[in-house]
Design an enzyme around this catalytic site. Sequence first.
Site, PDB file in Angstrom:
ATOM      1  N   ASP A  50      11.438  11.922  30.168  1.00  0.00           N
ATOM      2  CA  ASP A  50      12.104  12.872  29.268  1.00  0.00           C
ATOM      3  C   ASP A  50      13.605  12.569  29.208  1.00  0.00           C
ATOM      4  OD1 ASP A  50       9.749  14.780  28.916  1.00  0.00           O
ATOM      5  OD2 ASP A  50      10.017  14.859  31.082  1.00  0.00           O
ATOM      6  N   ASP A  74      12.870   6.748  33.769  1.00  0.00           N
ATOM      7  CA  ASP A  74      12.557   8.164  33.654  1.00  0.00           C
ATOM      8  C   ASP A  74      11.902   8.370  32.273  1.00  0.00           C
ATOM      9  OD1 ASP A  74      12.723  11.033  34.187  1.00  0.00           O
ATOM     10  OD2 ASP A  74      14.348  11.037  32.706  1.00  0.00           O
TER      11      ASP A  74
HETATM   12  C1  G6P Z   1      11.157  16.353  33.590  1.00  0.00           C
HETATM   13  C2  G6P Z   1      12.050  17.084  32.612  1.00  0.00           C
HETATM   14  C3  G6P Z   1      12.226  18.524  32.985  1.00  0.00           C
HETATM   15  C4  G6P Z   1      10.883  19.173  33.254  1.00  0.00           C
HETATM   16  C5  G6P Z   1      10.172  18.428  34.368  1.00  0.00           C
HETATM   17  C6  G6P Z   1       8.812  19.016  34.705  1.00  0.00           C
HETATM   18  O1  G6P Z   1      11.879  16.032  34.712  1.00  0.00           O
HETATM   19  O2  G6P Z   1      13.323  16.471  32.553  1.00  0.00           O
HETATM   20  O3  G6P Z   1      12.874  19.189  31.924  1.00  0.00           O
HETATM   21  O4  G6P Z   1      11.047  20.529  33.625  1.00  0.00           O
HETATM   22  O5  G6P Z   1      10.000  17.082  33.969  1.00  0.00           O
HETATM   23  O6  G6P Z   1       7.988  18.857  33.594  1.00  0.00           O
HETATM   24  P1  G6P Z   1       6.557  19.499  33.417  1.00  0.00           P
HETATM   25  O7  G6P Z   1       6.049  18.792  32.188  1.00  0.00           O
HETATM   26  O8  G6P Z   1       5.774  19.189  34.643  1.00  0.00           O
HETATM   27  O9  G6P Z   1       6.751  20.958  33.234  1.00  0.00           O
HETATM   28 MG    MG Z   2      14.975  12.871  32.283  1.00  0.00          MG
END
Ligand code: G6P
Ligand code: MG
Length: 218
Positions: free
Chosen positions: A15, A13
């Site tokens: 983030d 993953d």
């Molecule tokens: C990841 C993060 C989330 C975020 C999502 C969408 O899963 O953990 O916190 O909202 O991605 O990210 P984006 O950059 O597309 O808004």
């Molecule tokens: Mg994550």
Amino acid sequence: MEPGRPVAAVLFDLDGVLTDTSEAHYLAWQRLADEEGLSFDRAANEALRGLSRAESLAVLLAGHPVPAPQRADLMERKNRYYRESLEHRPPRLLPGAQAAVEAAARRGLRTAVVSSSRNTGHILALLGIAERFDHVSDGRAVPNAKPAPDLFLHAAAALRVPIGRCLVVEDAASGVAAALAAGARVVGIGPEERVGAAHQRFDSMAEFDLEAAVKPKL
Ligand code: G6P
Ligand code: MG
């Protein structure tokens, strides 16, 4: 995970696993919630980890009926806050992340980044690590985001590795659920209450031990 079949790929993953952008996502949602008078805090944010931007907004709105064009504006604004914050404070690799990716490559395992984020390409470029991975599946790759298994299945297919021979590294409850549903072996990064459903857990990437994670389980 298929018993007796060794791990052939590691699906990371982004983030909260490879990089510290979770905080920037949280602060951008908090700013939007404050401006819109929506109740939100750091604890509530834990449930947003791993969810797509649209799903995150739906949780934030908690059933408030908001028309689609306005939802699109809110998502666009949150993303602007997020991207602006990265200009002030560029993302950093989390301690242990680089070592984990290098250890996987040294072991001859295929590697991929698997993230719901539509900013994945931008973040990998800022981190300067895009070339380190054999494949990237991001939020644009499949219609059903985590906790659906689709994104992990997409990455496994692209790597040509059966999902049962993939090790997923995840910090989100939704991501752990998605990886388990896909049929992968799952390592959770974070507290028990968040990633306790995973097969194995480490408090942080600094603690992550690839050798322990790929060891055949009885
Ligand atoms: C990841 C993060 C989330 C975020 C999502 C969408 O899963 O953990 O916190 O909202 O991605 O990210 P984006 O950059 O597309 O808004
Ligand atoms: Mg994550």
